[in-house]
Design a protein around this motif. Structure first.
Motif, short mmCIF file in Angstrom:
data_model
loop_
_atom_site.label_atom_id
_atom_site.label_comp_id
_atom_site.label_asym_id
_atom_site.label_seq_id
_atom_site.Cartn_x
_atom_site.Cartn_y
_atom_site.Cartn_z
N ASN A 295 0.81 -1.09 0.13
CA ASN A 295 0.15 -0.07 -0.12
C ASN A 295 0.91 1.26 -0.09
OD1 ASN A 295 -2.16 1.68 0.03
ND2 ASN A 295 -2.71 1.39 2.12
N PRO A 296 1.65 1.39 -0.88
CA PRO A 296 2.53 2.72 -0.75
C PRO A 296 1.82 3.99 -1.23
CG PRO A 296 2.72 1.46 -2.93
CD PRO A 296 2.02 0.62 -2.05
N LEU A 297 0.54 3.82 -1.62
CA LEU A 297 -0.31 5.00 -1.89
C LEU A 297 -0.92 5.95 -0.56
CD1 LEU A 297 -1.88 4.31 -5.31
CD2 LEU A 297 0.47 5.22 -5.02
N GLY A 298 -0.81 4.70 0.36
CA GLY A 298 -1.61 5.05 1.71
C GLY A 298 -3.20 5.16 1.53
N LEU A 299 -3.57 4.37 0.67
CA LEU A 299 -4.91 4.40 0.35
C LEU A 299 -5.72 3.22 1.16
CD1 LEU A 299 -4.95 5.38 -3.29
CD2 LEU A 299 -5.57 6.97 -1.27
N SER A 300 -7.22 3.53 1.35
CA SER A 300 -7.87 2.42 2.19
C SER A 300 -8.45 1.45 1.01
CB SER A 300 -9.19 3.06 2.70
OG SER A 300 -8.59 4.10 3.71
N ARG A 301 -8.99 0.22 1.55
CA ARG A 301 -9.49 -0.68 0.68
C ARG A 301 -10.76 -0.10 -0.24
NH1 ARG A 301 -11.87 -6.18 2.80
NH2 ARG A 301 -13.24 -6.69 0.94
N ASP A 302 -10.62 -0.32 -1.58
CA ASP A 302 -11.65 0.00 -2.34
C ASP A 302 -11.86 1.60 -2.58
OD1 ASP A 302 -12.14 -2.44 -2.96
OD2 ASP A 302 -13.84 -2.70 -1.73
N ASP A 303 -10.84 2.14 -2.43
CA ASP A 303 -10.86 3.62 -2.21
C ASP A 303 -10.86 4.05 -3.80
OD1 ASP A 303 -10.92 5.17 -0.17
OD2 ASP A 303 -8.76 5.40 -0.02
N ILE A 304 -11.59 5.09 -4.12
CA ILE A 304 -11.88 5.55 -5.49
C ILE A 304 -11.21 7.03 -5.58
CG2 ILE A 304 -13.56 6.24 -7.42
CD1 ILE A 304 -15.00 4.01 -6.28
N LEU A 305 -10.03 7.28 -6.57
CA LEU A 305 -9.69 8.79 -6.58
C LEU A 305 -9.43 8.89 -7.89
CD1 LEU A 305 -6.48 9.31 -4.41
CD2 LEU A 305 -6.51 9.43 -6.88
N ILE A 306 -9.86 10.60 -7.80
CA ILE A 306 -9.50 11.38 -9.05
C ILE A 306 -8.63 12.45 -9.00
CG2 ILE A 306 -11.73 10.51 -10.50
CD1 ILE A 306 -12.89 13.30 -9.65
N GLU A 307 -8.29 13.14 -9.87
CA GLU A 307 -7.56 14.28 -9.79
C GLU A 307 -8.23 15.47 -10.08
OE1 GLU A 307 -4.03 15.02 -12.06
OE2 GLU A 307 -4.87 13.83 -13.85
N GLN A 308 -7.78 16.78 -9.56
CA GLN A 308 -7.98 17.99 -10.14
C GLN A 308 -7.19 18.11 -11.55
OE1 GLN A 308 -6.69 22.12 -8.80
NE2 GLN A 308 -9.01 22.33 -8.31
N SER A 309 -7.90 18.01 -12.65
CA SER A 309 -7.11 17.85 -13.99
C SER A 309 -7.28 19.24 -14.75
CB SER A 309 -7.29 16.77 -14.47
OG SER A 309 -8.75 16.76 -14.77
N ASN A 310 -6.42 19.44 -15.69
CA ASN A 310 -6.71 20.64 -16.61
C ASN A 310 -6.75 20.33 -18.01
OD1 ASN A 310 -3.94 20.47 -16.84
ND2 ASN A 310 -3.66 22.49 -16.02
N SER A 311 -6.53 18.84 -18.05
CA SER A 311 -6.49 18.42 -19.45
C SER A 311 -7.33 16.92 -19.34
CB SER A 311 -5.02 18.07 -20.12
OG SER A 311 -4.61 16.80 -19.61
N THR A 312 -7.51 16.27 -20.74
CA THR A 312 -8.17 15.00 -20.95
C THR A 312 -7.19 13.90 -20.46
OG1 THR A 312 -7.42 15.00 -23.22
CG2 THR A 312 -9.61 15.75 -22.58
N ARG A 313 -5.81 14.36 -19.98
CA ARG A 313 -4.75 13.34 -19.90
C ARG A 313 -4.94 12.89 -18.28
NH1 ARG A 313 -0.48 11.39 -22.35
NH2 ARG A 313 1.42 10.72 -20.88
N THR A 314 -6.09 12.33 -18.16
CA THR A 314 -6.15 12.14 -16.73
C THR A 314 -6.92 10.75 -16.46
OG1 THR A 314 -7.15 12.96 -14.64
CG2 THR A 314 -8.73 13.29 -16.65
N ALA A 315 -7.33 10.13 -15.21
CA ALA A 315 -7.57 8.73 -15.11
C ALA A 315 -8.45 8.95 -13.66
CB ALA A 315 -6.52 8.02 -14.89
N LEU A 316 -9.16 7.48 -13.47
CA LEU A 316 -9.78 7.38 -12.02
C LEU A 316 -9.14 6.02 -11.59
CD1 LEU A 316 -13.47 7.11 -11.33
CD2 LEU A 316 -12.27 5.16 -11.19
N MET A 317 -8.85 6.22 -10.45
CA MET A 317 -8.23 5.14 -9.77
C MET A 317 -9.09 4.21 -8.95
SD MET A 317 -4.51 4.41 -8.06
CE MET A 317 -4.54 5.71 -6.90
#
Ligand SMILES: Cc1cc2nc3c(=O)[nH]c(=O)nc-3n(C[C@H](O)[C@H](O)[C@H](O)COP(=O)(O)OP(=O)(O)OC[C@H]3O[C@@H](n4cnc5c(N)ncnc54)[C@H](O)[C@@H]3O)c2cc1C
Length: 461
Positions: A295-317
């Motif tokens: 768990n190097p990202l320090g996230l919880s089980r089944d966490d969903i994460l997006i970013e504040q992006s300013n382009s289409t070059r982005t993703a959902l984790m």
């Protein structure tokens, strides 16, 4: 409010006696009452319904497995992961949840955690509030435009003052929701899409579920339909394993497969149908799955994460799937399409770059085994989910019109649940009823309600 791809915003009686055909099993029967093309969710739903009406059905599937866009990979990693659909939405009405329980599979609770990253830090509560407010405003303007007569693009009606939240809003409503950027998406189609709240997964995978539901169905695997001769009276379907004649056919292939001409029709299917399918082409959506032990990202089980992006070059984790070390980085829309065209190596490189940007290079260096889906390159599907282009929403209805004794089914034919597994399932049951009526195996009226339609809400207008 959940910020997942969708989240924010008894036929079994007749099955026991059904013969099971498999690739190398018995030769293809020469005739059936109804033939079904495709063993994805829609095809399996149709087959079960026809079998329950005690009519002879044969399903032809081009791929070597059941599932179509619901495929669970149980071999690449030590836990199963869904290469296609993963979530069952609207638990109160979604038939897949009841069906999963009925075959003994585990239905998991919806993920609790949704996070937003702004560069290397987590967004503060106030920032998340701002983002959600932007999302609600954007949705509202699309809904309002969707009530109008002129079917325009979602992008053209978006509020102009979304500021720093414009990128993430566009990603969530477009690429992540429908696999297309908002400029390619019909406002009416988006507005009519039934709200998809909650995001429930099946521990063993949605692909496992469709496979189990199709276990008793007479499916001929690795048997692509290559030519269909049809009339008002019957159909004759040619495959490399032989020809089969039936009194009706249900065709569940994706809109991209239909328009690609992989199946030849004699006579040609109406131009009106092909035009409709070409306004409902599939968007692009893929999972890049990473094994990230410790768990190097320090996230919880089944966490969903997006970013504040300013382009289409982005993703959902989707992180730490089911408590495992697997994280899925989901890409879609025009960016996802370009990336997947470049191949799996480029996709993994992007995932690494994205993790580095948001969590640092040390976190990215923990990545071990990887795997990426490329649905656009999958020959029997050719994309992710249908999404109407501006002006194209009415096409969904056109696709449900019978063609001689043939009936189209599949997610694209569902007016409000397009792009979902439950929409595909319901469309299969509906097409089965139409085909059964056609051959006189079902009285005309009233419609026999399907388990799943009984409790459905009226379409959102
Ligand atoms: C990456 C991804 C993520 C998704 N996430 C979700 C989600 O979380 N929740 C959700 O509800 N939905 C999701 N979806 C959408 C969902 O997977 C689809 O809406 C649904 O599975 C479509 O089912 P279908 O039966 O209409 O079509 P398909 O599953 O495409 O089935 C059609 C079948 O026809 C077969 N076929 C094609 N050509 C021929 C031929 N010539 N002869 C015989 N057979 C043929 C194909 O092999 C296929 O098996 C996702 C899709 C993708 C790709």
């Amino acid at each position: 409010m959940t910020i997942t791809r969708r989240g924010f915003l008894s036929a079994s009686a007749g099955l026991a006696a059904m013969p099971v055909l498999r690739a190398s099993a018995a030769p293809l029967p020469r005739e059936a009452d109804i033939v079904v093309i495709g063993a994805g969710a829609a095809g399996i739903a149709a087959a079960r319904r026809i079998a329950a009406a005690n009519r002879k059905v044969v399903v032809m599937e081009a791929a070597s497995q059941i599932g179509g866009r619901c495929i669970t990979d149980t071999t690449t990693f030590d836990v199963p992961f869904d290469r296609g659909a993963r979530w069952m939405h609207n638990p109160d009405t979604n038939p897949m949840i009841r069906l999963a329980r009925s075959v003994g599979l585990d239905v998991l609770p919806a993920p609790a955690g949704q996070k937003m990253r702004i560069g290397r830090r987590n967004a503060r509560a106030g920032e998340i509030e701002e983002f959600l407010a932007a999302l609600v405003r954007a949705n509202r303007t699309i809904d309002e435009a969707g009530r109008g007569k002129l079917d325009t693009s979602c992008a053209s009606v978006l509020p102009k003052d979304l500021g720093d939240w414009a990128g993430a809003t566009e990603f969530m409503l477009g690429a992540s929701f429908a696999g297309k950027d908002l400029k390619e998406l019909s406002a009416i189609d988006k507005a009519r899409a039934q709200d998809r709240n909650a995001a429930i997964a099946c521990r063993q995978g949605l692909g496992t579920l469709i496979t189990k539901l199709g276990e008793q169905a007479p499916v001929a695997l690795s048997t692509p339909a290559s030519r269909i001769a049809w009339s008002n009276r019957d159909v004759s379907v040619e495959t490399p394993s032989g020809k089969i004649v039936a009194r009706a056919a249900i065709i569940t292939v994706s809109t991209n497969v239909l328009t690609a001409g992989a199946i030849k029709f004699a006579p040609d299917i109406p131009k009106r149908t092909l035009d409709a399918a070409s306004k409902l082409t599939l968007g692009s959506y893929d999972h890049i799955v990473l094994q990230l032990p410790g768990n190097p990202l320090g996230l919880s089980r089944d966490d969903i994460l997006i970013e504040q992006s300013n382009s289409t070059r982005t993703a959902l984790m989707f992180a730490n799937i089911g408590g495992s070390s697997l994280c899925s980085i989901d890409v879609g829309g025009s960016f996802g399409r370009d990336l997947s065209e470049q191949g799996e190596k480029a996709m993994t490189a992007f995932a690494r770059e994205w993790i580095t940007k948001l969590f640092g290079s040390e976190a990215a260096s923990a990545i071990q085994k990887t795997s990426a889906t490329r649905w656009n390159a999958s020959p029997f599907v050719m994309g992710a989910m249908s999404a109407a282009s501006p002006g194209g929403q009415l096409s969904r209805k056109t696709l449900t019109e019978p063609i001689g004794c043939m009936f189209l089914a599949g997610e694209a034919t569902h007016e409000t649940l397009w792009g979902t597994v439950d929409g595909a399932w319901e469309s299969g049951e509906r097409a089965a009823d139409a085909a059964l009526r056609r051959i006189g195996a079902l009285r005309d009226e009233p419609d026999v309600p399907t388990q799943s339609t009984k409790k459905r809400r009226a379409p959102r207008q």
